[in-house]
Write a protein that holds these residues in place. Structure first.
Motif, PDB file in Angstrom:
ATOM      1  N   VAL A  17      20.325  24.692  30.804  1.00  0.00           N
ATOM      2  CA  VAL A  17      21.312  24.074  29.912  1.00  0.00           C
ATOM      3  C   VAL A  17      20.596  23.396  28.750  1.00  0.00           C
ATOM      4  O   VAL A  17      20.692  23.811  27.616  1.00  0.00           O
ATOM      5  CB  VAL A  17      22.259  23.123  30.676  1.00  0.00           C
ATOM      6  N   VAL A  18      19.860  22.330  28.991  1.00  0.00           N
ATOM      7  CA  VAL A  18      19.060  21.675  27.959  1.00  0.00           C
ATOM      8  C   VAL A  18      18.107  20.738  28.673  1.00  0.00           C
ATOM      9  O   VAL A  18      18.428  20.197  29.742  1.00  0.00           O
ATOM     10  CB  VAL A  18      19.938  20.907  26.944  1.00  0.00           C
ATOM     11  N   SER A  19      16.934  20.556  28.108  1.00  0.00           N
ATOM     12  CA  SER A  19      15.930  19.703  28.728  1.00  0.00           C
ATOM     13  C   SER A  19      16.398  18.240  28.765  1.00  0.00           C
ATOM     14  O   SER A  19      16.882  17.720  27.756  1.00  0.00           O
ATOM     15  CB  SER A  19      14.622  19.792  27.941  1.00  0.00           C
ATOM     16  N   PRO A  20      16.257  17.553  29.914  1.00  0.00           N
ATOM     17  CA  PRO A  20      16.582  16.120  29.965  1.00  0.00           C
ATOM     18  C   PRO A  20      15.790  15.320  28.941  1.00  0.00           C
ATOM     19  O   PRO A  20      16.286  14.315  28.418  1.00  0.00           O
ATOM     20  CB  PRO A  20      16.214  15.724  31.404  1.00  0.00           C
ATOM     21  N   LEU A  21      14.573  15.752  28.657  1.00  0.00           N
ATOM     22  CA  LEU A  21      13.764  15.050  27.667  1.00  0.00           C
ATOM     23  C   LEU A  21      14.393  15.171  26.282  1.00  0.00           C
ATOM     24  O   LEU A  21      14.383  14.217  25.488  1.00  0.00           O
ATOM     25  CB  LEU A  21      12.344  15.616  27.663  1.00  0.00           C
ATOM     26  N   THR A  22      14.957  16.346  25.972  1.00  0.00           N
ATOM     27  CA  THR A  22      15.665  16.518  24.706  1.00  0.00           C
ATOM     28  C   THR A  22      16.856  15.581  24.617  1.00  0.00           C
ATOM     29  O   THR A  22      17.088  14.937  23.586  1.00  0.00           O
ATOM     30  CB  THR A  22      16.124  17.975  24.541  1.00  0.00           C
ATOM     31  N   VAL A  23      17.622  15.489  25.690  1.00  0.00           N
ATOM     32  CA  VAL A  23      18.774  14.584  25.726  1.00  0.00           C
ATOM     33  C   VAL A  23      18.332  13.151  25.473  1.00  0.00           C
ATOM     34  O   VAL A  23      18.932  12.414  24.684  1.00  0.00           O
ATOM     35  CB  VAL A  23      19.514  14.694  27.069  1.00  0.00           C
ATOM     36  N   ALA A  24      17.248  12.737  26.142  1.00  0.00           N
ATOM     37  CA  ALA A  24      16.760  11.363  25.983  1.00  0.00           C
ATOM     38  C   ALA A  24      16.317  11.097  24.550  1.00  0.00           C
ATOM     39  O   ALA A  24      16.606  10.031  23.975  1.00  0.00           O
ATOM     40  CB  ALA A  24      15.608  11.115  26.952  1.00  0.00           C
ATOM     41  N   ARG A  25      15.618  12.065  23.952  1.00  0.00           N
ATOM     42  CA  ARG A  25      15.157  11.872  22.569  1.00  0.00           C
ATOM     43  C   ARG A  25      16.312  11.797  21.584  1.00  0.00           C
ATOM     44  O   ARG A  25      16.298  10.991  20.649  1.00  0.00           O
ATOM     45  CB  ARG A  25      14.223  13.019  22.191  1.00  0.00           C
ATOM     46  N   VAL A  26      17.315  12.642  21.790  1.00  0.00           N
ATOM     47  CA  VAL A  26      18.479  12.621  20.897  1.00  0.00           C
ATOM     48  C   VAL A  26      19.229  11.305  21.030  1.00  0.00           C
ATOM     49  O   VAL A  26      19.616  10.679  20.027  1.00  0.00           O
ATOM     50  CB  VAL A  26      19.405  13.818  21.189  1.00  0.00           C
ATOM     51  N   LEU A  27      19.444  10.844  22.253  1.00  0.00           N
ATOM     52  CA  LEU A  27      20.166   9.586  22.461  1.00  0.00           C
ATOM     53  C   LEU A  27      19.395   8.407  21.873  1.00  0.00           C
ATOM     54  O   LEU A  27      19.990   7.505  21.257  1.00  0.00           O
ATOM     55  CB  LEU A  27      20.420   9.363  23.948  1.00  0.00           C
ATOM     56  N   PHE A  28      18.085   8.407  22.038  1.00  0.00           N
ATOM     57  CA  PHE A  28      17.267   7.335  21.455  1.00  0.00           C
ATOM     58  C   PHE A  28      17.365   7.355  19.935  1.00  0.00           C
ATOM     59  O   PHE A  28      17.595   6.313  19.295  1.00  0.00           O
ATOM     60  CB  PHE A  28      15.810   7.503  21.892  1.00  0.00           C
ATOM     61  N   LEU A  79      19.669   8.658  18.099  1.00  0.00           N
ATOM     62  CA  LEU A  79      21.040   8.335  17.716  1.00  0.00           C
ATOM     63  C   LEU A  79      21.281   6.834  17.745  1.00  0.00           C
ATOM     64  O   LEU A  79      21.851   6.252  16.807  1.00  0.00           O
ATOM     65  CB  LEU A  79      22.009   9.048  18.658  1.00  0.00           C
ATOM     66  N   ALA A  80      20.846   6.179  18.814  1.00  0.00           N
ATOM     67  CA  ALA A  80      21.064   4.739  18.945  1.00  0.00           C
ATOM     68  C   ALA A  80      20.351   3.961  17.847  1.00  0.00           C
ATOM     69  O   ALA A  80      20.919   3.025  17.254  1.00  0.00           O
ATOM     70  CB  ALA A  80      20.592   4.264  20.325  1.00  0.00           C
ATOM     71  N   VAL A  81      19.116   4.334  17.555  1.00  0.00           N
ATOM     72  CA  VAL A  81      18.359   3.627  16.515  1.00  0.00           C
ATOM     73  C   VAL A  81      18.988   3.853  15.145  1.00  0.00           C
ATOM     74  O   VAL A  81      19.110   2.920  14.332  1.00  0.00           O
ATOM     75  CB  VAL A  81      16.883   4.071  16.526  1.00  0.00           C
ATOM     76  N   ALA A  82      19.405   5.083  14.857  1.00  0.00           N
ATOM     77  CA  ALA A  82      20.014   5.379  13.561  1.00  0.00           C
ATOM     78  C   ALA A  82      21.324   4.618  13.377  1.00  0.00           C
ATOM     79  O   ALA A  82      21.603   4.101  12.289  1.00  0.00           O
ATOM     80  CB  ALA A  82      20.245   6.885  13.424  1.00  0.00           C
ATOM     81  N   ILE A  83      22.140   4.544  14.431  1.00  0.00           N
ATOM     82  CA  ILE A  83      23.397   3.789  14.340  1.00  0.00           C
ATOM     83  C   ILE A  83      23.103   2.305  14.147  1.00  0.00           C
ATOM     84  O   ILE A  83      23.769   1.618  13.356  1.00  0.00           O
ATOM     85  CB  ILE A  83      24.250   4.018  15.597  1.00  0.00           C
ATOM     86  N   GLY A  84      22.094   1.785  14.869  1.00  0.00           N
ATOM     87  CA  GLY A  84      21.715   0.387  14.684  1.00  0.00           C
ATOM     88  C   GLY A  84      21.280   0.108  13.259  1.00  0.00           C
ATOM     89  O   GLY A  84      21.634  -0.934  12.678  1.00  0.00           O
ATOM     90  N   LEU A  85      20.522   1.028  12.674  1.00  0.00           N
ATOM     91  CA  LEU A  85      20.116   0.884  11.276  1.00  0.00           C
ATOM     92  C   LEU A  85      21.326   0.866  10.355  1.00  0.00           C
ATOM     93  O   LEU A  85      21.404   0.064   9.417  1.00  0.00           O
ATOM     94  CB  LEU A  85      19.180   2.034  10.897  1.00  0.00           C
ATOM     95  N   ALA A  86      22.292   1.730  10.616  1.00  0.00           N
ATOM     96  CA  ALA A  86      23.488   1.798   9.783  1.00  0.00           C
ATOM     97  C   ALA A  86      24.243   0.472   9.779  1.00  0.00           C
ATOM     98  O   ALA A  86      24.780   0.047   8.752  1.00  0.00           O
ATOM     99  CB  ALA A  86      24.403   2.924  10.270  1.00  0.00           C
ATOM    100  N   HIS A  87      24.289  -0.175  10.930  1.00  0.00           N
ATOM    101  CA  HIS A  87      24.995  -1.464  11.010  1.00  0.00           C
ATOM    102  C   HIS A  87      24.296  -2.565  10.223  1.00  0.00           C
ATOM    103  O   HIS A  87      24.920  -3.582   9.882  1.00  0.00           O
ATOM    104  CB  HIS A  87      25.133  -1.884  12.472  1.00  0.00           C
ATOM    105  N   LEU A  88      23.020  -2.384   9.940  1.00  0.00           N
ATOM    106  CA  LEU A  88      22.276  -3.384   9.172  1.00  0.00           C
ATOM    107  C   LEU A  88      22.395  -3.183   7.665  1.00  0.00           C
ATOM    108  O   LEU A  88      22.052  -4.082   6.895  1.00  0.00           O
ATOM    109  CB  LEU A  88      20.793  -3.345   9.564  1.00  0.00           C
ATOM    110  N   LEU A  89      22.878  -2.025   7.253  1.00  0.00           N
ATOM    111  CA  LEU A  89      22.985  -1.737   5.827  1.00  0.00           C
ATOM    112  C   LEU A  89      24.129  -2.539   5.202  1.00  0.00           C
ATOM    113  O   LEU A  89      25.151  -2.778   5.841  1.00  0.00           O
ATOM    114  CB  LEU A  89      23.212  -0.246   5.610  1.00  0.00           C
ATOM    115  N   PRO A  90      23.984  -2.948   3.949  1.00  0.00           N
ATOM    116  CA  PRO A  90      25.021  -3.768   3.311  1.00  0.00           C
ATOM    117  C   PRO A  90      26.254  -2.945   2.951  1.00  0.00           C
ATOM    118  O   PRO A  90      26.208  -1.715   2.849  1.00  0.00           O
ATOM    119  CB  PRO A  90      24.329  -4.275   2.043  1.00  0.00           C
ATOM    120  N   VAL A  91      27.375  -3.642   2.759  1.00  0.00           N
ATOM    121  CA  VAL A  91      28.597  -3.000   2.279  1.00  0.00           C
ATOM    122  C   VAL A  91      28.410  -2.691   0.801  1.00  0.00           C
ATOM    123  O   VAL A  91      28.083  -3.579   0.006  1.00  0.00           O
ATOM    124  CB  VAL A  91      29.817  -3.915   2.485  1.00  0.00           C
ATOM    125  N   VAL A  92      28.616  -1.427   0.417  1.00  0.00           N
ATOM    126  CA  VAL A  92      28.356  -1.000  -0.956  1.00  0.00           C
ATOM    127  C   VAL A  92      29.556  -0.212  -1.468  1.00  0.00           C
ATOM    128  O   VAL A  92      30.523   0.039  -0.745  1.00  0.00           O
ATOM    129  CB  VAL A  92      27.078  -0.134  -1.031  1.00  0.00           C
TER     130      VAL A  92
END
Length: 516
Positions: A448-459, A461-474
């Motif tokens: 199906v897909v490597s568990p390591l791939t799933v872990a890397r994608v989730l990591f 994704l979480a960091v990118a979303i966290g970064l987005a929340h820190l960006l100012p309203v523009v």
């Protein structure tokens, strides 16, 4: 190089990758264009109809899509399989036989949908939508005639022609919806005008497809009617369930918002703006699923052929590669849409839609990112002859979403919390169902897909979303810049974690016809 364990290369892998990859590029472009025209459509319709009229139209289209989307997908996959599994000289005969089957199906389903429109609107607490729904039954009819012809293109791997139809139809449909809305909006019948425009374009594209593809010829070649019906019947049932899942949240919200409006002493039409705001969140939430449909179009004929030849190695390789690509693309889109939810709603819609739907969109984009993977996994199971299994998984997912909706959403006071709770209930149900589907695909296909791939994608994704929340309203223009920043961060993290690397670059060069 990545440190994940790749499946063994199948025979003639480069040629298969090149043909499938170029077809995938064509279909992916068509889907991206479809998404773009959908964005244009969603920008214009609320301005023509208002948020309330947009909500009413969204309710009608959502209910109708539960009927016509399964017909489209079933017809494409069913006819693709029938044509691909038939000797080339017998394909015109196979095409004629299955076209007759799908034409009969289209007439029966369209008639039933027309007759049941009043029951559907009664459930949704939206009696003012009976007329648009009855008009949309004609879309079901013409889709039922058009999509088998697209399936014939898919089965013969004429992906570029298939993509061309997608592009033309997307353009005409957007224009017709906006034009129809504009013509009748002054009289308060904008949703009816949009539905009527949709019907006209669906009829035109069906005629065009028949002219280009042809209707085959009579003869004994190809699968029998019984064999074809035996394949498409469970596939159709599974697709109905899949589209119930796709639209269950909006339909339930329509009902619960209507009940909440009545409890607050408001008219039932007061629910329309809430539904319109939630539909605005779906515009972004559905992006991964819409894009990944192209992956299923490529995977389906390849897996069907490998399954017929009982080549387990190729099956495992195709599944592992397809699901990995789907996961990476879904993560890319969700990182942006979840992280910048309110900014993206303001980019296209009004501040009212952003206030009502922003919190719900943060959650719903995660849920429907998972749903996109579920769609790919369901297509894998269907192509391997496990249509009933796929339908069963999706049926459980529908049940989870409906039960969670009635338990956690119904009775909520009229307002924004209705949207957030609907998004949360839907996302939980989708995550649970996708986990089960992944387990089933691994057991069936051997990968199906490597568990390591799933872990890397989730990591990532979480960091990118966290970064987005820190960006100012523009402002709107800079919102696009922030989208690029978040997407770039997600991709950079995949490279840093060695999920993306030289092996992926070689695949791209192979697809484009470059040297190894």
């Amino acid at each position: 190089m990545t440190d994940r364990a790749d499946p063994p290369e199948p025979p003639q892998a480069d040629e298969t990758a090149r043909v499938a990859g170029r077809g995938g590029l064509a279909l992916t472009f068509a889907k991206l264009y479809f998404i773009l025209t959908g964005l244009v459509q969603q920008v214009l319709l609320p301005r023509v109809l208002g948020l309330d009229g947009y909500g009413a139209l969204s309710s009608a289209l959502g209910a109708a899509s539960i009927a016509y989307n399964p017909v489209v997908t079933t017809s494409i996959q069913g006819v693709s399989r029938a044509v691909a599994s038939t000797r080339e000289e017998e394909r015109p005969q196979a095409l004629r036989r299955v076209l007759v089957v799908h034409a009969v199906l289209a007439v029966l389903l369209a008639t039933g949908f027309f007759a049941g429109a009043s029951l559907v609107t009664a459930f949704m607490r939206a009696p003012h939508l009976v007329a648009p729904l009855r008009v949309l039954s004609l879309v079901l009819l013409f889709y039922g005639l058009y999509s088998p012809l697209v399936g014939a293109l898919n089965g013969t791997r004429r992906f570029v022609v298939q993509a061309s139809f997608d592009v033309v139809f997307a353009t005409l449909r957007t224009g017709a919806l906006v034009a129809g809305s504009t013509l009748l909006s002054a009289s308060g019948r904008g949703p009816l005008g949009a539905a009527s425009g949709f019907v006209v374009v669906a009829a035109l594209i069906a005629v065009a497809a028949a002219t280009v593809v042809g209707v085959g010829r009579a003869g004994p070649g190809g699968p029998s009617v019984r064999e074809h019906v035996g394949f498409v019947a469970p596939l159709l049932a599974g697709q109905v369930l899949l589209n119930l899942l796709l639209q269950a949240d909006l339909t339930l919200l329509r009902r619960f918002a209507g009940e909440a409006a009545a409890a607050a002493g408001l008219p039932l039409t007061a629910a329309d703006p809430l539904v319109g705001a939630y539909r605005a969140t779906q515009l972004y939430s559905f992006l991964p699923y819409q894009l990944l449909v192209s992956v299923t179009f490529i995977l389906f004929p390849m897996l069907a052929t490998a399954a017929k030849e009982r080549d387990r190695a190729r099956i495992a390789s195709y599944v592992a590669t397809g699901v990995r690509v789907a996961l990476l693309l879904a993560g890319l889109l969700v990182s942006v849409t979840s992280g910048l939810s309110r900014a993206l709603l303001r980019l296209v819609y009004t501040d009212e839609a952003a206030v009502l739907g922003g919190r719900a969109m943060q959650v719903l984009t995660l849920g429907f990112g998972t749903f996109a993977i579920l769609g790919v996994l369901s297509a894998v199971l269907s192509s391997l002859g496990k249509e009933r299994t796929a339908a069963g998984i999706v049926g459980v997912a529908v049940s989870l979403v409906v039960v969670l909706g009635f338990v956690t959403v119904r009775g909520t006071a009229f307002g924004e919390p209705l949207l957030f709770r609907t998004a949360l209930a839907t996302s939980v149900g989708l995550v649970l169902a996708t986990g089960w589907a992944a387990f089933t695909v691994r057991r069936t296909a051997g990968a199906v897909v490597s568990p390591l791939t799933v872990a890397r994608v989730l990591f990532s994704l979480a960091v990118a979303i966290g970064l987005a929340h820190l960006l100012p309203v523009v402002g709107k223009l800079l919102t696009l810049v922030e989208c690029a920043v978040v997407a770039g961060a997600y991709l950079a993290l995949l490279v840093a974690t060695r999920e993306l690397g030289a092996a992926d670059a070689r695949v791209v060069r192979t697809i484009l016809g470059g040297r190894k």
